[in-house]
Write a protein that holds these residues in place. Structure first.
Motif, PDB file in Angstrom:
ATOM      1  N   ARG A  68      10.718  13.630  10.984  1.00 11.39           N
ATOM      2  CA  ARG A  68       9.424  13.796  10.776  1.00 11.39           C
ATOM      3  C   ARG A  68       9.656  13.745   9.285  1.00 11.39           C
ATOM      4  NH1 ARG A  68       4.216  14.651  13.112  1.00 11.39           N
ATOM      5  NH2 ARG A  68       5.502  13.643  14.836  1.00 11.39           N
ATOM      6  N   CYS A  69       9.183  12.182   8.606  1.00 15.67           N
ATOM      7  CA  CYS A  69       8.099  12.101   7.026  1.00 15.67           C
ATOM      8  C   CYS A  69       7.171  12.254   7.166  1.00 15.67           C
ATOM      9  CB  CYS A  69       9.170  11.049   6.788  1.00 15.67           C
ATOM     10  SG  CYS A  69      10.979  11.407   7.203  1.00 15.67           S
ATOM     11  N   VAL A  70       6.365  11.852   6.282  1.00 17.53           N
ATOM     12  CA  VAL A  70       5.146  11.828   5.597  1.00 17.53           C
ATOM     13  C   VAL A  70       5.004  10.939   4.605  1.00 17.53           C
ATOM     14  CG1 VAL A  70       3.168  12.848   5.055  1.00 17.53           C
ATOM     15  CG2 VAL A  70       4.376  14.212   6.415  1.00 17.53           C
ATOM     16  N   VAL A  71       4.353   9.924   4.558  1.00 19.01           N
ATOM     17  CA  VAL A  71       4.344   8.798   3.529  1.00 19.01           C
ATOM     18  C   VAL A  71       2.610   9.133   2.771  1.00 19.01           C
ATOM     19  CG1 VAL A  71       6.085   7.787   3.988  1.00 19.01           C
ATOM     20  CG2 VAL A  71       3.685   7.064   4.773  1.00 19.01           C
ATOM     21  N   LEU A  72       2.893   8.741   1.453  1.00 18.73           N
ATOM     22  CA  LEU A  72       1.097   8.118   1.215  1.00 18.73           C
ATOM     23  C   LEU A  72       0.861   7.091   0.909  1.00 18.73           C
ATOM     24  CD1 LEU A  72       1.253  11.474  -1.214  1.00 18.73           C
ATOM     25  CD2 LEU A  72      -0.062  11.119   0.006  1.00 18.73           C
ATOM     26  N   VAL A  73      -0.164   6.783   1.080  1.00 16.83           N
ATOM     27  CA  VAL A  73      -0.764   4.830   1.631  1.00 16.83           C
ATOM     28  C   VAL A  73      -2.086   4.900   0.643  1.00 16.83           C
ATOM     29  CG1 VAL A  73      -1.019   3.199   2.264  1.00 16.83           C
ATOM     30  CG2 VAL A  73       0.511   4.754   3.535  1.00 16.83           C
ATOM     31  N   ALA A  74      -1.699   4.145  -0.274  1.00 19.03           N
ATOM     32  CA  ALA A  74      -2.946   4.096  -1.136  1.00 19.03           C
ATOM     33  C   ALA A  74      -4.299   3.194  -0.255  1.00 19.03           C
ATOM     34  CB  ALA A  74      -2.250   2.741  -2.264  1.00 19.03           C
ATOM     35  N   LYS A 107       1.310  -1.298   0.039  1.00 16.13           N
ATOM     36  CA  LYS A 107      -0.458  -0.141   0.128  1.00 16.13           C
ATOM     37  C   LYS A 107       0.880   1.224   0.369  1.00 16.13           C
ATOM     38  CE  LYS A 107      -4.417  -1.681   2.235  1.00 16.13           C
ATOM     39  NZ  LYS A 107      -4.417  -1.323   2.937  1.00 16.13           N
ATOM     40  N   TYR A 108       2.168   0.793   0.597  1.00 16.86           N
ATOM     41  CA  TYR A 108       3.048   2.658   0.150  1.00 16.86           C
ATOM     42  C   TYR A 108       3.227   3.243  -1.358  1.00 16.86           C
ATOM     43  CZ  TYR A 108       7.394   4.335   1.544  1.00 16.86           C
ATOM     44  OH  TYR A 108       8.162   5.584   1.252  1.00 16.86           O
ATOM     45  N   GLN A 109       3.342   4.410  -0.819  1.00 20.85           N
ATOM     46  CA  GLN A 109       3.789   5.143  -2.558  1.00 20.85           C
ATOM     47  C   GLN A 109       4.552   5.615  -2.003  1.00 20.85           C
ATOM     48  OE1 GLN A 109       1.435   5.176  -4.919  1.00 20.85           O
ATOM     49  NE2 GLN A 109       0.714   2.651  -4.235  1.00 20.85           N
ATOM     50  N   ASP A 110       4.309   6.575  -1.974  1.00 17.24           N
ATOM     51  CA  ASP A 110       5.481   7.786  -1.703  1.00 17.24           C
ATOM     52  C   ASP A 110       5.785   9.099  -0.492  1.00 17.24           C
ATOM     53  OD1 ASP A 110       4.933   7.767  -4.861  1.00 17.24           O
ATOM     54  OD2 ASP A 110       3.423   8.362  -4.904  1.00 17.24           O
ATOM     55  N   LEU A 111       6.524   9.510  -0.686  1.00 16.82           N
ATOM     56  CA  LEU A 111       7.348  10.463   0.754  1.00 16.82           C
ATOM     57  C   LEU A 111       7.146  12.151   0.039  1.00 16.82           C
ATOM     58  CD1 LEU A 111      10.473   8.618   1.448  1.00 16.82           C
ATOM     59  CD2 LEU A 111       8.930   9.255   2.686  1.00 16.82           C
ATOM     60  N   LEU A 112       6.386  12.681   0.965  1.00 16.21           N
ATOM     61  CA  LEU A 112       6.545  14.011   0.680  1.00 16.21           C
ATOM     62  C   LEU A 112       7.451  14.530   1.244  1.00 16.21           C
ATOM     63  CD1 LEU A 112       4.196  16.147   0.292  1.00 16.21           C
ATOM     64  CD2 LEU A 112       4.069  16.605   3.455  1.00 16.21           C
ATOM     65  N   SER A 113       7.631  15.402   0.200  1.00 20.80           N
ATOM     66  CA  SER A 113       9.676  16.038   0.222  1.00 20.80           C
ATOM     67  C   SER A 113       9.332  17.244   0.402  1.00 20.80           C
ATOM     68  CB  SER A 113      10.080  16.269  -1.442  1.00 20.80           C
ATOM     69  OG  SER A 113      10.536  15.153  -1.892  1.00 20.80           O
ATOM     70  N   GLY A 114      10.674  17.776   1.891  1.00 25.91           N
ATOM     71  CA  GLY A 114      10.837  19.844   2.232  1.00 25.91           C
ATOM     72  C   GLY A 114      11.706  19.630   3.024  1.00 25.91           C
ATOM     73  N   THR A 115      11.270  20.552   3.684  1.00 25.65           N
ATOM     74  CA  THR A 115      12.073  21.185   4.882  1.00 25.65           C
ATOM     75  C   THR A 115      11.033  21.290   6.447  1.00 25.65           C
ATOM     76  OG1 THR A 115      13.704  22.527   4.165  1.00 25.65           O
ATOM     77  CG2 THR A 115      13.225  23.249   6.531  1.00 25.65           C
TER      78      THR A 115
END
Length: 235
Positions: free
Chosen positions: A210-216, A85-93
């Motif tokens: 802290r990271c944020v992932v996008l889950v399908a 289900k794992y998709q992408d990472l939210l990039s940034g500072t």
């Protein structure tokens, strides 16, 4: 010329309004699908942190072994990515609640607010871009970089670092992915941090990043546009 300017402003507003909290607050009842409901802080987990960490390690290790050949790396882990289900990472500072972000936030539609108030600035232009590059140069550890800055360019080395470009859902286009916050363990392999598209605004070797992932939320078809919920309600 005035008509073209108004058209441009209208297009900008349609993209930005879901980041403008007063507008969203006045339109909650009209756009229920643009909301991200979370029962309690830190309870936004669709998949476990262990699964997120495991997939990050597999993709980053594949990139490391294949010497930045992202196509070969993805082919290596493709079977698992397809069934995950794992998709992408939210990039940034990454900014703590008390850190300065006023000037970076002006007209910036790429700022994500975490459940506890931490902010991630995913803008790849202007002041945001300069801040990220500065922090990226600051945090080198010998030959190793502590974050990836290639997402600021057209030659991204991490194919998962595209979460900031996901659009907001609507009544006609419901969300097919959702955000999930994830704190990177402090014991994360040093040699793999060069693929992380996130960096802390203030350096602190003791705190988790802290990271944020996008889950399908369902199966995603090839070429399908991704939609998520920009505005978060925590009960």
């Amino acid at each position: 010329m005035p008509g073209r300017l108004l058209l441009g402003l209208g297009q900008w507003w349609r993209r930005y309004k879901y980041r403008f909290v007063p507008w969203v607050a006045l339109n909650l009842s009209h756009n229920p699908r643009t909301l991200r409901y979370v029962p309690e802080a830190f309870k936004d987990k669709v998949i476990s942190d262990e699964d997120v960490l495991g997939m990050l390690l597999k993709v980053f290790q594949a990139l490391f072994v294949n010497d930045f050949d992202k196509q070969a790396a993805i082919l290596t882990v493709l079977p698992e990515l397809v069934h995950s289900k794992y998709q992408d990472l939210l990039s940034g500072t990454v900014y703590q609640k008390y850190e300065p972000i006023f000037f970076q936030s002006i007209g910036n539609p790429f700022i994500f607010r975490c459940l506890d108030g931490i902010l991630i600035d995913g803008n790849d232009k202007g002041i945001s871009r300069l801040v990220y590059r500065s922090c990226n140069r600051r945090d080198r550890l010998g030959p190793f970089k502590m974050s990836d800055s290639t997402w600021l360019t057209s030659e991204t080395q991490n194919p998962l670092a595209v979460g900031q470009y996901v659009n907001n859902c609507s009544n006609d286009r419901p969300a097919n992915v959702c955000y999930q916050e994830f704190d990177l363990p402090t014991v994360f392999p040093v040699e793999l941090k060069q693929y992380l598209p996130n960096i802390a605004y203030s350096w602190d070797g003791q705190s988790s990043l802290r990271c944020v992932v996008l889950v399908a939320l369902r199966d995603i078809r090839q070429g399908e546009e991704l939609f998520s919920n920009y505005y978060t309600i925590v009960s």
